[in-house]
Design a protein around this motif. Structure first.
Motif, PDB file in Angstrom:
ATOM      1  N   VAL A  39      43.917  51.998  -5.067  1.00  0.00           N
ATOM      2  CA  VAL A  39      44.402  51.335  -6.278  1.00  0.00           C
ATOM      3  C   VAL A  39      45.046  50.006  -5.915  1.00  0.00           C
ATOM      4  CG1 VAL A  39      45.916  51.485  -8.287  1.00  0.00           C
ATOM      5  CG2 VAL A  39      44.828  53.554  -7.405  1.00  0.00           C
ATOM      6  N   LEU A  40      44.658  48.956  -6.610  1.00  0.00           N
ATOM      7  CA  LEU A  40      45.335  47.660  -6.523  1.00  0.00           C
ATOM      8  C   LEU A  40      46.256  47.510  -7.714  1.00  0.00           C
ATOM      9  CD1 LEU A  40      42.489  45.185  -5.457  1.00  0.00           C
ATOM     10  CD2 LEU A  40      44.589  45.685  -4.171  1.00  0.00           C
ATOM     11  N   VAL A  41      47.492  47.149  -7.470  1.00  0.00           N
ATOM     12  CA  VAL A  41      48.450  46.842  -8.537  1.00  0.00           C
ATOM     13  C   VAL A  41      48.647  45.334  -8.525  1.00  0.00           C
ATOM     14  CG1 VAL A  41      50.746  47.261  -9.458  1.00  0.00           C
ATOM     15  CG2 VAL A  41      49.561  49.087  -8.196  1.00  0.00           C
ATOM     16  N   LEU A  42      48.231  44.664  -9.576  1.00  0.00           N
ATOM     17  CA  LEU A  42      48.241  43.211  -9.620  1.00  0.00           C
ATOM     18  C   LEU A  42      49.501  42.736 -10.345  1.00  0.00           C
ATOM     19  CD1 LEU A  42      44.465  42.673 -10.492  1.00  0.00           C
ATOM     20  CD2 LEU A  42      45.561  42.977  -8.262  1.00  0.00           C
ATOM     21  N   GLY A  43      50.444  42.251  -9.571  1.00  0.00           N
ATOM     22  CA  GLY A  43      51.721  41.808 -10.104  1.00  0.00           C
ATOM     23  C   GLY A  43      52.844  42.706  -9.641  1.00  0.00           C
ATOM     24  N   GLY A  44      53.916  42.091  -9.122  1.00  0.00           N
ATOM     25  CA  GLY A  44      55.052  42.853  -8.624  1.00  0.00           C
ATOM     26  C   GLY A  44      56.281  42.704  -9.488  1.00  0.00           C
ATOM     27  N   GLY A  45      56.074  42.502 -10.778  1.00  0.00           N
ATOM     28  CA  GLY A  45      57.199  42.498 -11.703  1.00  0.00           C
ATOM     29  C   GLY A  45      57.658  43.923 -11.986  1.00  0.00           C
ATOM     30  N   LEU A  46      58.443  44.085 -13.043  1.00  0.00           N
ATOM     31  CA  LEU A  46      58.978  45.407 -13.350  1.00  0.00           C
ATOM     32  C   LEU A  46      57.860  46.408 -13.614  1.00  0.00           C
ATOM     33  CD1 LEU A  46      61.721  46.803 -13.652  1.00  0.00           C
ATOM     34  CD2 LEU A  46      61.555  46.385 -16.111  1.00  0.00           C
ATOM     35  N   ALA A  47      56.824  45.995 -14.354  1.00  0.00           N
ATOM     36  CA  ALA A  47      55.718  46.904 -14.653  1.00  0.00           C
ATOM     37  C   ALA A  47      54.971  47.280 -13.383  1.00  0.00           C
ATOM     38  CB  ALA A  47      54.760  46.257 -15.659  1.00  0.00           C
ATOM     39  N   GLY A  48      54.698  46.301 -12.521  1.00  0.00           N
ATOM     40  CA  GLY A  48      53.997  46.595 -11.283  1.00  0.00           C
ATOM     41  C   GLY A  48      54.778  47.538 -10.390  1.00  0.00           C
ATOM     42  N   LEU A  49      56.098  47.339 -10.317  1.00  0.00           N
ATOM     43  CA  LEU A  49      56.935  48.236  -9.524  1.00  0.00           C
ATOM     44  C   LEU A  49      56.926  49.649 -10.089  1.00  0.00           C
ATOM     45  CD1 LEU A  49      60.038  45.968  -8.761  1.00  0.00           C
ATOM     46  CD2 LEU A  49      58.255  46.689  -7.153  1.00  0.00           C
ATOM     47  N   GLN A  50      56.948  49.765 -11.414  1.00  0.00           N
ATOM     48  CA  GLN A  50      56.922  51.085 -12.030  1.00  0.00           C
ATOM     49  C   GLN A  50      55.596  51.791 -11.763  1.00  0.00           C
ATOM     50  OE1 GLN A  50      58.617  49.615 -16.025  1.00  0.00           O
ATOM     51  NE2 GLN A  50      59.151  51.770 -15.933  1.00  0.00           N
ATOM     52  N   VAL A  51      54.489  51.029 -11.817  1.00  0.00           N
ATOM     53  CA  VAL A  51      53.196  51.629 -11.501  1.00  0.00           C
ATOM     54  C   VAL A  51      53.194  52.136 -10.059  1.00  0.00           C
ATOM     55  CG1 VAL A  51      50.738  51.172 -11.181  1.00  0.00           C
ATOM     56  CG2 VAL A  51      51.900  50.298 -13.203  1.00  0.00           C
ATOM     57  N   GLY A  52      53.647  51.303  -9.129  1.00  0.00           N
ATOM     58  CA  GLY A  52      53.686  51.710  -7.733  1.00  0.00           C
ATOM     59  C   GLY A  52      54.570  52.916  -7.511  1.00  0.00           C
ATOM     60  N   GLN A  53      55.721  52.918  -8.142  1.00  0.00           N
ATOM     61  CA  GLN A  53      56.642  54.042  -7.989  1.00  0.00           C
ATOM     62  C   GLN A  53      56.027  55.333  -8.523  1.00  0.00           C
ATOM     63  OE1 GLN A  53      59.744  54.577 -10.877  1.00  0.00           O
ATOM     64  NE2 GLN A  53      61.297  54.854  -9.284  1.00  0.00           N
ATOM     65  N   THR A  54      55.381  55.250  -9.694  1.00  0.00           N
ATOM     66  CA  THR A  54      54.792  56.443 -10.303  1.00  0.00           C
ATOM     67  C   THR A  54      53.624  56.960  -9.474  1.00  0.00           C
ATOM     68  OG1 THR A  54      55.414  55.537 -12.471  1.00  0.00           O
ATOM     69  CG2 THR A  54      53.916  57.410 -12.453  1.00  0.00           C
ATOM     70  N   LEU A  55      52.805  56.059  -8.939  1.00  0.00           N
ATOM     71  CA  LEU A  55      51.735  56.477  -8.043  1.00  0.00           C
ATOM     72  C   LEU A  55      52.306  57.178  -6.812  1.00  0.00           C
ATOM     73  CD1 LEU A  55      49.416  53.321  -8.149  1.00  0.00           C
ATOM     74  CD2 LEU A  55      48.829  55.606  -8.994  1.00  0.00           C
ATOM     75  N   HIS A  56      53.317  56.570  -6.240  1.00  0.00           N
ATOM     76  CA  HIS A  56      53.949  57.136  -5.040  1.00  0.00           C
ATOM     77  C   HIS A  56      54.508  58.528  -5.318  1.00  0.00           C
ATOM     78  CE1 HIS A  56      56.279  57.057  -1.259  1.00  0.00           C
ATOM     79  NE2 HIS A  56      57.228  57.638  -1.966  1.00  0.00           N
ATOM     80  N   ASP A  57      55.217  58.665  -6.440  1.00  0.00           N
ATOM     81  CA  ASP A  57      55.822  59.948  -6.778  1.00  0.00           C
ATOM     82  C   ASP A  57      54.767  61.014  -7.048  1.00  0.00           C
ATOM     83  OD1 ASP A  57      58.245  58.718  -6.504  1.00  0.00           O
ATOM     84  OD2 ASP A  57      58.664  58.577  -8.656  1.00  0.00           O
ATOM     85  N   ALA A  58      53.569  60.575  -7.481  1.00  0.00           N
ATOM     86  CA  ALA A  58      52.481  61.520  -7.759  1.00  0.00           C
ATOM     87  C   ALA A  58      51.675  61.846  -6.509  1.00  0.00           C
ATOM     88  CB  ALA A  58      51.557  60.956  -8.835  1.00  0.00           C
ATOM     89  N   GLY A  59      52.072  61.288  -5.378  1.00  0.00           N
ATOM     90  CA  GLY A  59      51.398  61.595  -4.134  1.00  0.00           C
ATOM     91  C   GLY A  59      50.249  60.676  -3.788  1.00  0.00           C
ATOM     92  N   MET A  60      50.018  59.641  -4.582  1.00  0.00           N
ATOM     93  CA  MET A  60      48.959  58.686  -4.276  1.00  0.00           C
ATOM     94  C   MET A  60      49.587  57.487  -3.571  1.00  0.00           C
ATOM     95  SD  MET A  60      46.267  56.661  -6.764  1.00  0.00           S
ATOM     96  CE  MET A  60      45.328  58.115  -7.202  1.00  0.00           C
ATOM     97  N   THR A  61      49.435  57.422  -2.295  1.00  0.00           N
ATOM     98  CA  THR A  61      50.073  56.364  -1.510  1.00  0.00           C
ATOM     99  C   THR A  61      49.103  55.268  -1.076  1.00  0.00           C
ATOM    100  OG1 THR A  61      49.741  57.618   0.533  1.00  0.00           O
ATOM    101  CG2 THR A  61      51.815  57.954  -0.652  1.00  0.00           C
ATOM    102  N   ASP A  62      47.811  55.454  -1.339  1.00  0.00           N
ATOM    103  CA  ASP A  62      46.811  54.474  -0.926  1.00  0.00           C
ATOM    104  C   ASP A  62      46.677  53.401  -2.003  1.00  0.00           C
ATOM    105  OD1 ASP A  62      44.820  53.184   0.466  1.00  0.00           O
ATOM    106  OD2 ASP A  62      43.223  54.547  -0.195  1.00  0.00           O
TER     107      ASP A  62
END
Length: 462
Positions: A39-62
């Motif tokens: 997964v590519l997350v395009l943008g590191g603003g608040l929304a991008g950080l939330q997407v990354g955090q939620t992916l991480h918490d769900a066990g998707m680290t790639d």
């Protein structure tokens, strides 16, 4: 929250499609590096950080977050006064039960301490320094009464036959007729700043979605993050540290996306430094203003319905001015949480309001210096942002002299540039009259079940 829905879809699709590819980089004939993740997350603003955090918490680290700036946070921490650990935006949380404000949940998650801020604790002065506090309070009471009648009328179904109506028109129906500088100041302070628009451009339906039958002005106190002298920086750092480590390879800063190629088999992203990133899926969290400007090329071109959805929404203009005095200023009366300067010019606090004709705040009373904030919206925001800084400084000193009834020392002044910054092109999204749930559905709908969209413009249901 809508972002969790986006991530849920990503997890569902990832189970249905081919297995995850381990991240790898290859050198190609053109000399450009190619990197691949799930997964590519395009943008590191608040929304991008939330997407990354939620992916991480769900066990998707790639996954990999691409951010054009040199730090994460996006518009939340876009402008920092040099030498002062504060951003141009202090953090206010509307934490009433049921209030549709995701910041309250984030603040609670980050264990940020609160302090109550009384919106009605202010001192108002006119252009000659006369105290108009009582007149402003009277105006607020009249506006509050009209908002209450509007809420009752909405609840009773009086306006349900209309597709939509401007907030200006709706308030006129219920007895609000602004005709004086006090009225204009009150209306702008209580309504227009939140929506980055004159009330003639504010959707009544959107207003009712946000504030419902409970109204807005009926609540005199809100919560301000006590330890957020750093503005929204505390919140951004909390999200970053919740799933990213120092120098985490899943975050690439100073990486500007220039092109996005998508298909039924995945997404390829090109950047200004010549690197190409590939992924099974991508979540685009850019400001709506960036998409409207066309700075990112899509191949193939986005479907017509998607382009309509992107361009029918509006970006509101907002400019913050941080003012730092090396001594704490005090007015002739007790120090108030805020001071309001009421200009006699028609339209003040509206489209053509002077920068000094706005609410002022001292963000922290315990520091050895005084830090204040001014803001302007719409056309005036663009004027302030693009004019010479010395002109803005003279305007600021003039109004502070009137507020404090004395000659003030020359301050340090910093003006935000989020309206002209190519990473934002505006202070936030505005929703035009007649906006429907279908419009929001089209705006946030994925393309080819591979390219997803998330951010502050995508989370509303009317």
């Amino acid at each position: 929250m809508f972002l969790q829905g986006v991530v849920g879809l990503l997890l569902l699709f990832s189970c249905q499609h081919r297995p995850s590819l381990a991240e790898h980089e290859d050198e190609h004939e053109d000399g450009h590096t190619k990197s691949r993740v799930r997964v590519l997350v395009l943008g590191g603003g608040l929304a991008g950080l939330q997407v990354g955090q939620t992916l991480h918490d769900a066990g998707m680290t790639d996954f990999l977050i691409l951010e054009a700036n040199g730090r994460v946070g996006g518009r939340m921490i876009a402008n920092i006064l040099p030498g002062v650990p504060a951003t141009s935006s202090f953090f206010v949380v509307d934490n009433r039960p049921g209030a549709p404000n995701p910041f309250a949940k984030l603040a609670d998650y980050c264990n940020l301490a609160y302090a109550e801020a009384d919106w009605l604790d202010f001192r108002a002065l006119d252009d000659v320094g006369a105290d108009t506090t009582m007149e402003v309070h009277t105006g607020l009471e009249k506006l509050d009464e009209a908002l209450g009648r509007l809420a009752d009328g909405w609840a009773d179904g009086d306006l349900q036959g209309l597709d939509d109506i401007s907030l200006e028109g709706a308030l006129r129906l219920y007895g609000w007729h602004p005709t004086t500088p006090i009225d204009w100041a009150v209306e702008h302070w209580w309504l227009s700043i939140d929506f980055l628009a004159d009330t003639s451009q504010i959707s009544c339906r959107h207003y009712m979605y946000l504030y419902g039958n409970d109204g807005y002005s009926a609540h005199e106190t809100f919560q301000v993050v006590r330890n957020s002298y750093f503005g929204n920086l505390d919140l951004v750092n909390c999200l970053h540290n919740s799933f990213l480590t120092p120098n985490d390879p899943r975050l690439k800063l100073n990486t500007t996306v220039t092109g996005i190629r998508y298909s039924d088999s995945g997404v390829a992203v090109s950047t200004a430094d010549g690197v190409q990133y590939e992924a099974d899926y991508a979540v685009l969290t850019f400001s709506l203003g960036v998409l409207q400007q066309g700075d990112v090329t899509f191949t193939p071109e986005l479907p017509f319905w998607k382009r309509v959805a992107i361009n029918e929404f509006l970006m509101g203009y907002l400019t913050y001015i941080l003012v730092k005095f090396n001594e704490t200023l005090r007015s002739a009366t007790r120090p108030h949480y805020r001071h309001m300067y009421v200009s006699p010019i028609p339209g003040v606090f509206h489209w053509n309001a002077e920068v000094v004709s706005v609410v002022e705040q001292q963000l922290n009373h315990t520091q050895p210096f005084a830090l204040y904030r001014l803001w302007a919206t719409e056309d005036e925001a663009v004027r302030v942002e693009t004019q010479a800084l010395e002109i803005t400084k003279r305007e600021v000193m003039d109004v502070y002299g009137k507020i404090f009834n004395s000659t003030v020392p020359e301050p340090e002044v910093f003006v935000s540039n989020i309206n002209t910054d190519p990473l934002f092109y505006g202070g936030g999204p505005r929703f035009p009259l007649g906006t429907t749930n279908k419009d929001f559905d089209d705006l946030r709908a994925p393309v080819s079940d591979r390219l997803f969209f998330a951010g502050d413009a995508y989370q509303v249901n009317l």
